[in-house]
Design an enzyme around this catalytic site. Structure first.
Site, PDB file in Angstrom:
ATOM      1  N   SER A  55      -7.641  -4.662   8.675  1.00  0.00           N
ATOM      2  CA  SER A  55      -6.476  -4.966   7.849  1.00  0.00           C
ATOM      3  C   SER A  55      -6.828  -5.363   6.403  1.00  0.00           C
ATOM      4  CB  SER A  55      -5.679  -6.049   8.567  1.00  0.00           C
ATOM      5  OG  SER A  55      -4.500  -6.344   7.920  1.00  0.00           O
ATOM      6  N   ASP A  91      -1.325  -3.555   2.545  1.00  0.00           N
ATOM      7  CA  ASP A  91      -2.657  -4.066   2.883  1.00  0.00           C
ATOM      8  C   ASP A  91      -3.510  -2.916   3.422  1.00  0.00           C
ATOM      9  OD1 ASP A  91      -1.624  -3.755   5.408  1.00  0.00           O
ATOM     10  OD2 ASP A  91      -2.432  -5.620   6.195  1.00  0.00           O
TER      11      ASP A  91
HETATM   12 ZN    ZN Z   1      -2.638  -5.323   8.165  1.00  0.00          ZN
END
Ligand code: ZN
Ligand code: NG1
Length: 534
Positions: free
Chosen positions: A64, A281
């Site tokens: 992430s 992200d």
């Molecule tokens: Zn993420």
């Protein structure tokens, strides 16, 4: 099969003296430490699929918003939801087994959970753009092969795309079919739903999208091909930070986490005053909007803003469609939501707010208790879920006027536009663009709906974060004893003061959050509470 699992496992030995934990985001750490964890999660995926009668389980390899040298792995349940809680513990157990105990533990899980060895196991997986991904995929497929599972490699995907595909795979050919089982199916579904939701409207000016130099970049570029163009109603999208070739650029000086924590635009952004910008992200499940206000400088439009915008828009549509008395609409937040946003939802929008512990699985679960459940973490991870009753109402209600018909059409389109499985930055972005187009709002008008209370989030290094135990959706400490009373005493001294401390689920630290009437008071309160927990 035991010999096969043992032989495969021996190729992926566990680093000694390491303790692993399936946390709020699965397992996540330096990629170099993950090989054995990924192998063992592969075994768990096979068990989980067999336990569920051969339904397909998703596996996502990503870290992430974390740095490029990190990686992680998490499991996705058949309807695209996060892995059921009890299985997090089984994953943790197997990840921590000694090398020589892996087969025994695998078999004992099979026995304890009454899993039939002969049931087929099916797994699909994907990864983000990190260089460590392909090697970890080998560890995963070694496990799946040894456990006799069938598997499909979807290569590079955003996390929400993998959730989408997991649900599509398990519902294919049923009345609950969620879409075509392909990456293209995802774009087609979003593209068509966006065109229906926009109804030929256009947002003013372009939106600059910072893709964090992650997998969201190429995937957004692909999605653009499926969106309505120009005068047909659409959105002008300028992509920045879409370099996925130089790994060191991932999440570096860009991306949703950078913008939210640094409270400034990525240095590479060329967006001018009042121009809409947003940042994804590294795996494109979070999104944060922002703009530069010529009078007030950088303005953040975070997850709380997206939640309030969505709740107000859908609430209005439900009223226009004559459905507001039949449908329960609510907003789910965590303790990190700005107090001003909570007040706005309750007082101005007149909708209920539920607070859950951190971690989207809790929010998602609470949101499903509403007919329309809007949930977002302040950091931009969230979505809107619709109950079966809501879907039925949108499709069967006989409109009494053209306005009602129009509201119902928009609501129907939103149920396809909004990813029902998990927070999805690409889908959320199209949702925000749709709402701003319908309201003819610039980011300034959106920003003016309420004023955030000044707040501060501090990361405090402590000897042992596990001694911090909370209650009341993490808003109060029950242990260490006496600490909460000290926090309460401090909070009482500040106007509009609110503060809480909890152990992070993803980092070895305690997080202290504080808000108060002014910036300096919020800082002061956060610092004082930090001293108490240290
Ligand atoms: Zn993420
Ligand atoms: P922790 O480390 O438990 O605070 C962080 C985020 C969560 C969530 C998870 C998973 C904050 C304060 N916390 O959790 O909201 O997104 O990571 O990624 O932002």
């Amino acid at each position: 099969m035991d010999a096969q699992i043992l032989a495969a496992s021996n190729k992926h030995p566990k680093p000694v003296d390491r303790v692993f934990q399936y946390g709020t985001a699965g397992f996540r750490m330096k990629a170099t430490l993950l090989d054995s964890v990924v192998f063992r999660v592969g075994l768990v995926a096979a068990l989980r699929s067999r336990k569920l009668g051969g339904q397909t389980i998703g596996v996502m390899i990503t870290a992430s918003h974390n740095p490029p040298e990190d990686n992680g792995i998490k499991l996705v349940d058949p309807m695209g939801e996060m892995l059921e809680n009890s299985w997090e513990a089984y994953s943790t157990e197997l990840a921590n087994a000694k090398d020589e105990d892996v087969v025994t533990m695998y078999r004992s899980l099979e026995e304890r959970l009454k899993i039939n060895k002969d049931t087929p196991a099916r797994v699909i997986y994907a990864r983000d753009t990190r260089p460590s991904g392909p090697k970890l995929v080998t560890a995963l497929t070694d496990a799946l092969t040894a456990a006799g599972a069938e598997f499909t490699d979807y290569k590079l995907l955003t996390t929400p795309q993998l959730h989408y595909l997991t649900r599509c795979t398990n519902t294919e050919g049923t009345p609950q079919s969620y879409g075509d089982v392909s990456e293209k199916g995802y774009y087609e579904k979003l593209g068509k739903a966006f065109a229906r939701a926009m109804k030929g409207k256009k947002t003013a000016g372009a939106v600059t999208v910072d893709c964090a130099n992650g997998v969201g970049g190429p995937k957004l570029a692909e999605l653009l091909k499926y969106l309505p163009k120009g005068s047909d109603g659409g959105v002008e999208i300028k992509i920045i930070n879409d370099d996925v070739l130089r790994a060191e650029n991932l999440n570096h000086e860009c991306g949703a986490d950078f913008v939210k924590t640094k409270q400034r635009a990525p240095p590479s952004s060329k967006a001018g005053n009042n121009e809409r910008s947003c940042s994804l992200d590294g795996d494109a499940d979070r999104i944060i909007y922002y703009f530069i206000d010529p009078d007030h400088g950088f303005r953040l439009l975070d997850g709380d803003r997206i939640a309030t915008l969505a709740a107000s828009f859908i609430g209005d549509l439900a009223r226009e469609a004559g459905l507001s008395s039949e449908l329960k609409i609510g907003v789910v937040q965590t303790a990190y939501a700005n107090g001003a946003s909570t007040k706005y939802v309750e007082k101005t929008l007149g909708l209920p707010v539920v607070c859950t512990p951190t971690g989207v699985k809790w929010l998602h679960h609470a949101a499903t208790k509403f007919d329309v459940g809007v949930y977002f973490e302040a950091n931009g991870h969230g979505t809107v879920v619709f109950s079966q009753q809501a879907l039925k109402a949108f499709h069967t209600k006989e409109p009494q006027s053209p306005a009602q018909a129009s509201a119902l059409e928009t609501l129907q389109a939103l149920t396809d536009l909004i990813n029902q499985t998990v927070g999805d930055a690409l889908s959320d972005m199209l949702l925000v663009e749709t709402i701003l187009a319908h309201k003819s709002w610039t980011p300034k008008e959106w920003d003016l709906t309420y004023t955030d209370l000044p707040n501060r989030l501090v990361r405090v290094e402590v000897g042992n974060r596990n001694i911090f135990k909370t209650t009341d959706a993490e808003r109060k400490l029950v242990e260490p004893q006496g600490v909460q009373a000290q926090i309460d005493a401090l909070v009482a001294k500040f106007k509009d003061g609110r503060s809480f401390a909890r152990a992070s689920g993803t980092e070895d630290a305690v997080r202290v959050y504080a808000e108060a009437a002014t910036r300096s008071e919020a800082d002061d309160l956060a610092n004082k509470v930090s001293v108490v927990v240290k």
